[in-house]
Design a protein around this motif. Structure first.
Motif, PDB file in Angstrom:
ATOM      1  N   LEU A   1       0.845  -1.199   0.000  1.00 21.48           N
ATOM      2  CA  LEU A   1       0.000   0.000   0.000  1.00 21.48           C
ATOM      3  C   LEU A   1       0.876   1.243   0.000  1.00 21.48           C
ATOM      4  O   LEU A   1       1.718   1.419   0.886  1.00 21.48           O
ATOM      5  CB  LEU A   1      -0.905  -0.015   1.238  1.00 21.48           C
TER       6      LEU A   1
ATOM      7  N   VAL B   1      -1.753   6.742  -0.438  1.00 25.99           N
ATOM      8  CA  VAL B   1      -3.091   6.147  -0.399  1.00 25.99           C
ATOM      9  C   VAL B   1      -3.503   5.903   1.051  1.00 25.99           C
ATOM     10  O   VAL B   1      -4.650   6.152   1.433  1.00 25.99           O
ATOM     11  CB  VAL B   1      -3.125   4.824  -1.192  1.00 25.99           C
TER      12      VAL B   1
ATOM     13  N   CYS C   1      -6.878   7.437   2.872  1.00 22.16           N
ATOM     14  CA  CYS C   1      -7.854   6.597   3.576  1.00 22.16           C
ATOM     15  C   CYS C   1      -8.032   7.045   5.026  1.00 22.16           C
ATOM     16  O   CYS C   1      -9.162   7.101   5.536  1.00 22.16           O
ATOM     17  CB  CYS C   1      -7.416   5.135   3.529  1.00 22.16           C
TER      18      CYS C   1
ATOM     19  N   GLY D   1     -14.454   3.328   0.275  1.00 20.51           N
ATOM     20  CA  GLY D   1     -13.847   3.677  -0.994  1.00 20.51           C
ATOM     21  C   GLY D   1     -13.313   2.428  -1.672  1.00 20.51           C
ATOM     22  O   GLY D   1     -13.345   1.327  -1.115  1.00 20.51           O
TER      23      GLY D   1
ATOM     24  N   LEU E   1     -10.042   0.639  -3.964  1.00 27.99           N
ATOM     25  CA  LEU E   1      -8.590   0.683  -4.133  1.00 27.99           C
ATOM     26  C   LEU E   1      -8.231   0.330  -5.568  1.00 27.99           C
ATOM     27  O   LEU E   1      -8.792  -0.603  -6.152  1.00 27.99           O
ATOM     28  CB  LEU E   1      -7.912  -0.300  -3.175  1.00 27.99           C
TER      29      LEU E   1
ATOM     30  N   VAL F   1      -1.169  -1.330  -4.373  1.00 23.04           N
ATOM     31  CA  VAL F   1      -2.213  -0.308  -4.357  1.00 23.04           C
ATOM     32  C   VAL F   1      -1.572   1.064  -4.466  1.00 23.04           C
ATOM     33  O   VAL F   1      -0.778   1.461  -3.610  1.00 23.04           O
ATOM     34  CB  VAL F   1      -3.060  -0.396  -3.071  1.00 23.04           C
TER      35      VAL F   1
ATOM     36  N   CYS G   1      -6.790   5.430  -4.930  1.00 25.62           N
ATOM     37  CA  CYS G   1      -8.083   5.048  -4.366  1.00 25.62           C
ATOM     38  C   CYS G   1      -9.159   5.995  -4.864  1.00 25.62           C
ATOM     39  O   CYS G   1      -8.873   7.095  -5.343  1.00 25.62           O
ATOM     40  CB  CYS G   1      -8.039   5.023  -2.838  1.00 25.62           C
TER      41      CYS G   1
ATOM     42  N   TRP H   1     -11.284  -2.873  -1.712  1.00 21.33           N
ATOM     43  CA  TRP H   1     -12.143  -1.848  -1.120  1.00 21.33           C
ATOM     44  C   TRP H   1     -11.672  -1.570   0.296  1.00 21.33           C
ATOM     45  O   TRP H   1     -10.948  -2.352   0.898  1.00 21.33           O
ATOM     46  CB  TRP H   1     -13.613  -2.298  -1.118  1.00 21.33           C
ATOM     47  N   TYR H   2     -12.052  -0.417   0.807  1.00 20.99           N
ATOM     48  CA  TYR H   2     -11.742  -0.080   2.196  1.00 20.99           C
ATOM     49  C   TYR H   2     -12.958   0.556   2.840  1.00 20.99           C
ATOM     50  O   TYR H   2     -13.794   1.164   2.162  1.00 20.99           O
ATOM     51  CB  TYR H   2     -10.525   0.855   2.285  1.00 20.99           C
TER      52      TYR H   2
ATOM     53  N   ASN I   1      -3.879  11.297  -6.303  1.00 22.74           N
ATOM     54  CA  ASN I   1      -4.348  11.116  -4.928  1.00 22.74           C
ATOM     55  C   ASN I   1      -4.603  12.457  -4.243  1.00 22.74           C
ATOM     56  O   ASN I   1      -5.500  12.574  -3.402  1.00 22.74           O
ATOM     57  CB  ASN I   1      -3.338  10.294  -4.132  1.00 22.74           C
TER      58      ASN I   1
END
Length: 259
Positions: A14, A18, A22, A36, A38, A51, A54, A97-98, A177
């Motif tokens: 990650l 990002v 998040c 959200g 990814l 990743v 996002c 996804w997050y 981002n």
């Protein structure tokens, strides 16, 4: 006949920018879950996901204990991934996804695991991230930011979570981002306006309408004071640090050229 093991994700890398987006998104509310998607690359052979971006999703239904992704939002995220693929000149797709757990532990619920399992039917390497930013540890009397990375795993006809190794890789704040952070207050405002809007066929008396407008105003002021302004201050500080670093490097370059 020998059984072939199911394909599963072994590691997620990650990008730190990002991760910052998040966290910023999760901190915007302690009353409802946020969500959200990814975007990144997947090494199919090594089963490793990278990743790098996002997409912050617009919530049509704000609840303290659940969130859902509509097909339209998934389609828009896929289009965004295709645009990034052209810009970055490398394959990009929706890889996971997050969402957040505001006041509970970071571990996925049974609903989260079932949702994750559904996504893995479409993509066995799809991953889920859960951020917990307002959960208080009573032992040390302080909040802790926690993060878990997981997939769904079926064992003896029951779904369970399977933790996936997560590595946060240091990276600069990329423009795409940064754009996501800048659009966050706009998305929050749109959510509040829609949640307080009156439908065409709905009748409402003047006092109730005034009460509704007052709550909407309070919510919008909260977004400006608690989200937009601190975000602007943070970006200004980032810019100051970057400019200071540029001057430092220019001075070092001049020193090396003169020596």
């Amino acid at each position: 006949m020998k059984m072939v093991p199911d394909k599963y994700l072994k590691k997620v890398i990650l990008s730190s920018d990002v991760f910052a987006v998040c966290i910023q998104h999760a901190l915007t509310t302690e009353k409802q879950e946020i969500m959200g998607l990814l975007i990144g690359e997947v090494d199919e052979e090594a089963c490793v996901s990278q990743v790098t971006a996002c997409v912050i999703l617009h919530r049509s239904d704000k609840q303290p204990d659940r969130v859902e992704i509509s097909p339209e939002q998934l389609c828009r995220a896929s289009m965004h991934a295709e645009q990034l693929a052209v810009t970055l000149k490398k394959p990009m797709r929706v890889v996971g996804w997050y969402h957040s757990h505001p006041h509970i532990t970071v571990w996925p619920s049974h609903v989260d695991i079932r949702t994750q399992s559904t996504y893995q039917m479409m993509d066995p390497l799809f991953v889920g991230l859960i951020f917990s930013v307002y959960h208080t540890d009573q032992r040390i009397r302080s909040n802790q930011i926690q993060l878990t990375c997981f997939q769904a795993h079926q064992r003896n006809s029951e779904l369970e979570r399977r933790e996936v190794q997560l590595i946060i890789e240091n990276s600069p704040l990329q423009g795409y981002n940064l754009e996501g952070i800048a659009n966050l207050p706009k998305i929050l405002v749109q959510e509040e306006v829609e949640s307080h809007s009156v439908k065409d066929n709905e009748t409402i008396d003047p006092v109730a309408r005034l009460h509704n407008d007052a709550f909407k105003t309070v919510a919008l002021v909260h977004i400006v004071s608690k989200v937009s302004r601190p975000m602007c201050d943070d970006l200004v500080e980032r810019l100051n640090v970057t400019n200071w670093r540029i001057k430092e490097l220019e001075a070092l370059k001049k020193e090396l050229l003169d020596s």
